[in-house]
Design a protein around this motif. Structure first.
Motif, PDB file in Angstrom:
ATOM      1  N   ASN A  18       0.861  -1.178   0.000  1.00 20.24           N
ATOM      2  CA  ASN A  18       0.000   0.000   0.000  1.00 20.24           C
ATOM      3  C   ASN A  18       0.900   1.231   0.000  1.00 20.24           C
ATOM      4  O   ASN A  18       1.600   1.490   0.984  1.00 20.24           O
ATOM      5  CB  ASN A  18      -0.911  -0.008   1.228  1.00 20.24           C
ATOM      6  CG  ASN A  18      -1.921   1.115   1.203  1.00 20.24           C
ATOM      7  OD1 ASN A  18      -1.675   2.181   0.663  1.00 20.24           O
ATOM      8  ND2 ASN A  18      -3.074   0.872   1.803  1.00 20.24           N
ATOM      9  N   PRO A  19       0.904   2.014  -1.076  1.00 18.49           N
ATOM     10  CA  PRO A  19       1.807   3.159  -1.160  1.00 18.49           C
ATOM     11  C   PRO A  19       1.501   4.261  -0.148  1.00 18.49           C
ATOM     12  O   PRO A  19       2.343   5.127   0.091  1.00 18.49           O
ATOM     13  CB  PRO A  19       1.609   3.665  -2.598  1.00 18.49           C
ATOM     14  CG  PRO A  19       0.296   3.142  -3.025  1.00 18.49           C
ATOM     15  CD  PRO A  19       0.076   1.856  -2.264  1.00 18.49           C
ATOM     16  N   ASN A  20       0.342   4.207   0.465  1.00 20.37           N
ATOM     17  CA  ASN A  20      -0.018   5.205   1.477  1.00 20.37           C
ATOM     18  C   ASN A  20       0.530   4.856   2.856  1.00 20.37           C
ATOM     19  O   ASN A  20       0.367   5.634   3.793  1.00 20.37           O
ATOM     20  CB  ASN A  20      -1.542   5.357   1.558  1.00 20.37           C
ATOM     21  CG  ASN A  20      -2.131   5.814   0.247  1.00 20.37           C
ATOM     22  OD1 ASN A  20      -1.608   6.725  -0.398  1.00 20.37           O
ATOM     23  ND2 ASN A  20      -3.212   5.176  -0.168  1.00 20.37           N
ATOM     24  N   TRP A  21       1.137   3.689   2.985  1.00 13.87           N
ATOM     25  CA  TRP A  21       1.685   3.236   4.266  1.00 13.87           C
ATOM     26  C   TRP A  21       3.202   3.310   4.253  1.00 13.87           C
ATOM     27  O   TRP A  21       3.834   3.307   3.191  1.00 13.87           O
ATOM     28  CB  TRP A  21       1.286   1.797   4.540  1.00 13.87           C
ATOM     29  CG  TRP A  21      -0.169   1.551   4.768  1.00 13.87           C
ATOM     30  CD1 TRP A  21      -1.163   2.484   4.938  1.00 13.87           C
ATOM     31  CD2 TRP A  21      -0.805   0.277   4.838  1.00 13.87           C
ATOM     32  NE1 TRP A  21      -2.370   1.856   5.116  1.00 13.87           N
ATOM     33  CE2 TRP A  21      -2.174   0.503   5.060  1.00 13.87           C
ATOM     34  CE3 TRP A  21      -0.344  -1.019   4.737  1.00 13.87           C
ATOM     35  CZ2 TRP A  21      -3.089  -0.530   5.193  1.00 13.87           C
ATOM     36  CZ3 TRP A  21      -1.254  -2.056   4.862  1.00 13.87           C
ATOM     37  CH2 TRP A  21      -2.613  -1.804   5.088  1.00 13.87           C
ATOM     38  N   THR A  22       3.751   3.281   5.438  1.00 15.02           N
ATOM     39  CA  THR A  22       5.209   3.210   5.570  1.00 15.02           C
ATOM     40  C   THR A  22       5.680   1.806   5.211  1.00 15.02           C
ATOM     41  O   THR A  22       4.888   0.852   5.168  1.00 15.02           O
ATOM     42  CB  THR A  22       5.651   3.511   7.015  1.00 15.02           C
ATOM     43  OG1 THR A  22       5.137   2.465   7.865  1.00 15.02           O
ATOM     44  CG2 THR A  22       5.168   4.873   7.491  1.00 15.02           C
ATOM     45  N   GLU A  23       6.992   1.694   4.995  1.00 18.34           N
ATOM     46  CA  GLU A  23       7.598   0.388   4.723  1.00 18.34           C
ATOM     47  C   GLU A  23       7.329  -0.568   5.886  1.00 18.34           C
ATOM     48  O   GLU A  23       7.011  -1.745   5.685  1.00 18.34           O
ATOM     49  CB  GLU A  23       9.103   0.560   4.506  1.00 18.34           C
ATOM     50  CG  GLU A  23       9.784  -0.655   3.937  1.00 18.34           C
ATOM     51  CD  GLU A  23       9.450  -0.925   2.480  1.00 18.34           C
ATOM     52  OE1 GLU A  23       9.385  -2.116   2.125  1.00 18.34           O
ATOM     53  OE2 GLU A  23       9.254   0.028   1.716  1.00 18.34           O
ATOM     54  N   GLU A  24       7.421  -0.039   7.100  1.00 20.17           N
ATOM     55  CA  GLU A  24       7.203  -0.862   8.299  1.00 20.17           C
ATOM     56  C   GLU A  24       5.768  -1.373   8.363  1.00 20.17           C
ATOM     57  O   GLU A  24       5.525  -2.535   8.696  1.00 20.17           O
ATOM     58  CB  GLU A  24       7.542  -0.066   9.567  1.00 20.17           C
ATOM     59  CG  GLU A  24       9.005   0.298   9.710  1.00 20.17           C
ATOM     60  CD  GLU A  24       9.440   1.466   8.810  1.00 20.17           C
ATOM     61  OE1 GLU A  24       8.591   2.334   8.463  1.00 20.17           O
ATOM     62  OE2 GLU A  24      10.617   1.484   8.429  1.00 20.17           O
ATOM     63  N   LYS A  25       4.810  -0.499   8.072  1.00 19.52           N
ATOM     64  CA  LYS A  25       3.392  -0.890   8.113  1.00 19.52           C
ATOM     65  C   LYS A  25       3.114  -1.953   7.036  1.00 19.52           C
ATOM     66  O   LYS A  25       2.402  -2.925   7.277  1.00 19.52           O
ATOM     67  CB  LYS A  25       2.500   0.331   7.901  1.00 19.52           C
ATOM     68  CG  LYS A  25       1.018   0.037   7.808  1.00 19.52           C
ATOM     69  CD  LYS A  25       0.387  -0.199   9.130  1.00 19.52           C
ATOM     70  CE  LYS A  25      -1.121  -0.316   8.967  1.00 19.52           C
ATOM     71  NZ  LYS A  25      -1.821  -0.497  10.197  1.00 19.52           N
TER      72      LYS A  25
END
Length: 136
Positions: A18-25
């Motif tokens: 999901n591009p709206n999330w951080t890499e960690e999420k």
């Protein structure tokens, strides 16, 4: 009512991200499926049609015809492809098994549904322990 299932196989890569999330999420939610360099599966596709046997053939749907249809409409597009980048019916969608099964249903249904025969189920096996079924 008789149900006929044809099984086909294909190999494809994808990434859940999901591009709206951080890499960690993304890693937390999607795990290895969010791998930056993609990952692949050996998919098993079950397509089930339903109807009554035709009085002249005894077939609900000709299994060879169904196999050729699946190969022409689906397998040619997805086999050895990147689902995120190469497959027109998955454009701008999360390439989860769920969405892929819906996409396959939408591609096949216009070619199968008639007065005599209906598409009943698309079952997509992603791994030995994960599969989805879509009934439209």
């Amino acid at each position: 009512m008789i149900y006929l299932t044809r099984v086909e196989h294909f190999n494809a890569a994808h990434k859940l991200y999901n591009p709206n999330w951080t890499e960690e999420k993304n890693k937390e939610v999607f795990g290895k499926c969010s791998n930056t360099n993609w990952h692949g599966h050996n998919y098993e596709l079950h397509v089930t049609v339903k109807g009554n046997p035709h009085p002249e053939t005894g077939f609900v749907y000709n299994a060879k015809t169904l196999g050729n249809l699946i190969k022409d409409v689906i397998i040619e597009k997805v086999d050895h492809s990147n689902l995120n980048m190469d497959v027109d019916f998955m454009k701008d969608k999360f390439t989860s098994a769920e969405n892929l099964a819906i996409g396959i249903w939408n591609e096949l249904r216009p070619h199968i549904d008639s007065e005599e025969t209906k598409l009943h189920c698309v079952k997509l096996v992603e791994t030995k322990s994960i599969f989805v079924e879509y009934f439209g």
